[in-house]
Enzyme design. Structure first.
Site, PDB file in Angstrom:
ATOM      1  N   HIS A 198       0.833  -1.207   0.000  1.00  0.00           N
ATOM      2  CA  HIS A 198       0.000   0.000   0.000  1.00  0.00           C
ATOM      3  C   HIS A 198       0.870   1.260   0.000  1.00  0.00           C
ATOM      4  O   HIS A 198       0.404   2.332  -0.389  1.00  0.00           O
ATOM      5  CB  HIS A 198      -0.905   0.031   1.234  1.00  0.00           C
ATOM      6  N   ASP A 270      -4.812  -6.330  -7.940  1.00  0.00           N
ATOM      7  CA  ASP A 270      -5.040  -5.640  -6.683  1.00  0.00           C
ATOM      8  C   ASP A 270      -5.326  -4.168  -7.009  1.00  0.00           C
ATOM      9  O   ASP A 270      -5.233  -3.736  -8.164  1.00  0.00           O
ATOM     10  CB  ASP A 270      -3.809  -5.800  -5.777  1.00  0.00           C
TER      11      ASP A 270
END
Length: 377
Positions: A198, A270
């Site tokens: 992230h 993702d």
């Protein structure tokens, strides 16, 4: 949004309208709040959207989730949309009480009990299906081989490839036998990383033989269990591709996952807004590269509808100038259509009544399964 739509009509006039509309199937987008915005409805009029992913910001109560899932289907013109969620258990769970709150998946590894994993997944599927959620981004198939991993940790089922494979396959079957599509993640394996994707691009320095011998084992088991989706990892594996993160790498997505492992289901990226990707590529550019690499579907998770519109425009341009071949697009659309026929064939009814939801969501039988799992905390 209107400006984007008008600009798209001018620029991509040479792309057949059927292809242009179908490209929306590649997107699993997101909402900024608890209702569908006018901007998203406008986007859905231009493109046949593939689905949405729900986050905590979209969720207030079971009856509200059920109503939202029902409203999402109003965006469909030809095929129903996926209503999807990250509901793993433990710290990655968007649906909190009064939904059953499940322990982290590491407890199943400590239990060593595929039957318990199956009962957990069946119970989870019942609650998801009750509120109209049809796709769960679970199970995690990463192996917990690095105790310093900041993002996987107790989300992983076990430290052993064989245990992850056995329990992961049980979860796949438990979800899918009860009407919810499962998604194994994160290929080719996010377990042995020390950076959160992230925030940064993690590096995996294992040689190819180790990845095939260890990291790929749970994914092979999930494929054998006929898992509907597999999600790519935003990681760099130089032994497989020195330049491109897995999500953007045809060597990893097409050559390894599709051709070598023989996966015939849907490959989904993702979230393309994660900094492992977004620090280097814009979301539209990353989307084009991901589809060109062999992904079939894309996650864009912030709720920024303009970003989703720009991405779909970029994909149409890429088909127009042959950076994405029409044949590859048609193959992806076929896989997406087959997955929807498998899990979304039943007609969408009216939202369930609150009293019906209360008989499923957080019910005593599901809480007993959670309590059984919690003994291994």
């Amino acid at each position: 949004m209107a400006i984007l739509a008008r600009r798209a009509n001018v620029i991509i006039a040479s792309v057949p309208r059927s292809i242009r509309r179908d490209i929306g199937q590649l997107l699993i987008g997101s909402l900024p709040g608890t209702t569908i915005t006018p901007e998203l409805r406008s986007l859905a009029r231009e493109f046949q959207l593939g689905g949405v992913i729900l986050f905590s910001r979209n969720i207030e109560a079971p009856e509200q989730v059920a109503e939202l899932a029902y409203d999402v289907q109003s965006l469909a013109t030809e095929t129903p949309l996926w209503v999807s969620v990250d509901q793993e258990g433990g710290r990655v769970a968007r649906l909190r009480a009064p939904f059953t709150e499940w322990p982290p998946m590491a407890v199943l590894g400590r239990s060593g009990d595929p039957s318990l994993a199956s009962r957990f997944a069946a119970s989870l599927a019942a609650e998801l299906k009750a509120v109209g959620i049809t796709l769960d981004y679970a199970p995690v198939l990463d192996i917990h081989t690095n105790p310093k991993n900041p993002i996987i940790g107790d989300r992983a089922l076990a430290e052993s490839a064989e245990h992850v494979a056995e329990l992961g396959a049980a979860i796949v079957a438990g979800l899918q036998d009860n009407g919810v599509a499962a998604c194994g993640k994160h290929f080719p394996g996010h377990g042995d990383t020390s950076v959160d994707s992230h925030l940064e691009l993690p590096l995996v320095e294992h040689p190819p033989d180790r990845i095939r011998r260890v990291e790929c084992v749970p994914f092979r088991a999930a494929i054998a269990a006929d898992v509907a989706f597999i999600m790519t990892a935003h990681i760099l594996v130089p032994a497989l591709d020195e330049e491109n993160p897995a999500t953007l790498s045809s060597r990893i997505v097409k050559d390894m996952l599709r051709d070598e492992l023989g996966f015939r289901g849907v490959i989904v990226s993702d979230d393309l807004e994660m900094k492992a990707i977004a620090k280097t590529w814009t979301v539209p550019d990353a989307a084009v590269l991901a589809i060109a690499a062999g992904c079939d579907a894309l996650l864009i998770c912030s709720g920024d509808v303009d970003a989703q519109a720009r991405t779909l425009e970029a994909l149409v341009h890429a088909v127009e100038d042959d950076r994405i071949s029409v044949q590859a697009l048609e193959n992806s659309l076929k896989r997406l259509r087959q997955a929807k026929e498998r899990f979304l064939a039943a007609p969408v009814g009216t939202p369930p009544r609150l009293r019906d939801l209360q008989q499923v969501v957080g019910c005593d039988a599901h809480r007993r399964v959670a309590d059984e799992m919690a003994r291994f905390l």
